[in-house]
Design an enzyme around this catalytic site. Structure first.
Site, short mmCIF file in Angstrom:
data_model
loop_
_atom_site.label_atom_id
_atom_site.label_comp_id
_atom_site.label_asym_id
_atom_site.label_seq_id
_atom_site.Cartn_x
_atom_site.Cartn_y
_atom_site.Cartn_z
N GLN A 137 -33.33 -6.52 -38.32
CA GLN A 137 -33.73 -5.12 -38.23
C GLN A 137 -32.84 -4.39 -37.21
OE1 GLN A 137 -35.96 -3.71 -40.25
NE2 GLN A 137 -35.76 -1.69 -39.33
N LYS A 168 -42.62 -4.53 -44.23
CA LYS A 168 -41.85 -5.45 -45.08
C LYS A 168 -42.60 -6.77 -45.26
CE LYS A 168 -37.52 -3.20 -43.77
NZ LYS A 168 -36.29 -3.19 -42.95
N ASP A 204 -30.01 -7.26 -47.18
CA ASP A 204 -29.81 -5.85 -46.78
C ASP A 204 -28.48 -5.32 -47.34
OD1 ASP A 204 -31.72 -4.40 -45.37
OD2 ASP A 204 -31.27 -5.38 -43.45
N1 GUN Z 1 -32.99 0.04 -39.75
C1 GUN Z 1 -33.15 1.18 -40.46
N2 GUN Z 1 -33.07 0.93 -41.77
C2 GUN Z 1 -32.85 -0.39 -41.90
C3 GUN Z 1 -32.68 -1.25 -43.03
O1 GUN Z 1 -32.71 -0.85 -44.19
N3 GUN Z 1 -32.47 -2.55 -42.75
C4 GUN Z 1 -32.43 -3.01 -41.48
N4 GUN Z 1 -32.21 -4.30 -41.30
N5 GUN Z 1 -32.57 -2.26 -40.41
C5 GUN Z 1 -32.79 -0.95 -40.63
#
Ligand code: GUN
Length: 291
Positions: free
Chosen positions: A96, A52, A119
């Site tokens: 995350q 990311k 998100d």
């Molecule tokens: N863990 C697995 N997928 C995601 C996501 O799309 N966002 C976040 N913050 N954590 C994750």
């Protein structure tokens, strides 16, 4: 059979975002700034957050990675979130997941300012999504919609079967595929661990979106001809022949299912890169909304 090439489409999207950022820079405007909080040392999570951050650099965003130890308390994380909520330079941020067991995930997600919740996990944003209001759509479902839209996959009147009811993928996907509009207007069946005779359901599906996390779960015998397959699985399977000692495996037996499918996403190179591109898109949106 057509491959839904998430790698290619995500690159197209990143180029589009980069062009927008270049325009912002030319006008002396602030560029979008994404922060990602990671608690602990989970290998997969560190890989995702690293991707990311690199994607931010690629499109000209600013990025901040906040690393916190595995023993971080809930209060410490809530304090960090408040700091990010108040920091005017940060346009959007993500926590995350998963979080260590001493931290209540729901409490944490509810502490994020909804206007910075790129998100789309805050109940306010999730509720808006369910009510067709404009909001941040969670990145993985958003990426799947975008992929289907760009390939012109027909969804109207189709029977879409979603496998898995996670808050991040299955649940929002089931809502979005049933919405009015395109992609949408599907008749949706949401299946999960208590679903009986899943093969009977998958074999009637026009579109299958699998977000289960069980490698090679979906076999050719479970699908009908010309099915559309979206594979959200990304399980690390030990493999001594690879440099990392593992390979990423989807939920779908690609080799055999692809012979029957009209469209199918590969793993890797399907949904994964789309998720990152859509997180960037949400961050750009967050910046624009703050202008
Ligand atoms: N863990 C697995 N997928 C995601 C996501 O799309 N966002 C976040 N913050 N954590 C994750």
């Amino acid at each position: 059979m057509t491959i839904l090439d998430g790698k290619k489409v995500s690159n197209d999207i990143k180029n589009e975002i980069k062009a927008q950022v270049d325009k912002m820079i030319a006008k002396n405007e602030k560029v979008p700034h994404l922060a990602a909080v990671i608690v602990g040392n989970d290998g997969a999570s560190l890989t995702y957050v690293g991707s990311k951050v690199r994607a931010c650099e690629r499109v000209g965003f600013e990025s901040t990675m906040v690393r916190m130890s595995n023993t971080t308390s809930e209060i410490e994380l809530l304090d960090k979130i408040e700091e990010l909520n108040q920091n005017d330079d940060i346009d959007g941020f993500i926590i995350q997941l998963p979080l260590p067991p001493q931290i209540n995930t729901q409490k944490v997600l509810m502490a994020v300012d909804p206007s910075k919740d790129v998100d789309g996990f805050h109940p306010e944003n999730f509720g808006k999504m369910a009510l067709d209001m404009s909001t941040f759509i969670p990145a993985t479902p958003f990426g799947i919609l975008e992929l289907m839209e760009r390939y012109g996959v027909e969804t109207k009147g189709k029977h879409t079967v979603v496998i898995g009811r996670s808050h991040i993928v299955g649940r929002p996907m089931s809502i979005l595929m049933g919405r009015k509009g395109f992609p949408g207007n599907s008749t949706v069946t949401l299946t999960h661990s208590h679903t009986k005779n899943i093969t009977q359901i998958t074999s009637q599906a026009d579109i299958i979106i699998s977000a289960l996390g069980v490698p090679n779960f979906l076999k050719a015998e479970m699908v009908k001809d010309d099915v559309v397959i979206v594979d959200v699985g990304i399980t690390r399977v030990p493999d001594d022949t690879t440099p990392k000692g593992y390979r990423i495996t989807g939920d779908v037996d690609f080799e055999n299912v692809s012979k029957k499918a009209s469209y199918i996403t590969p793993v890797p190179g399907g949904v994964g890169p789309m998720t990152i591109a859509m997180l960037l898109k949400n961050t750009l949106l967050a910046r624009e909304q703050r202008m």
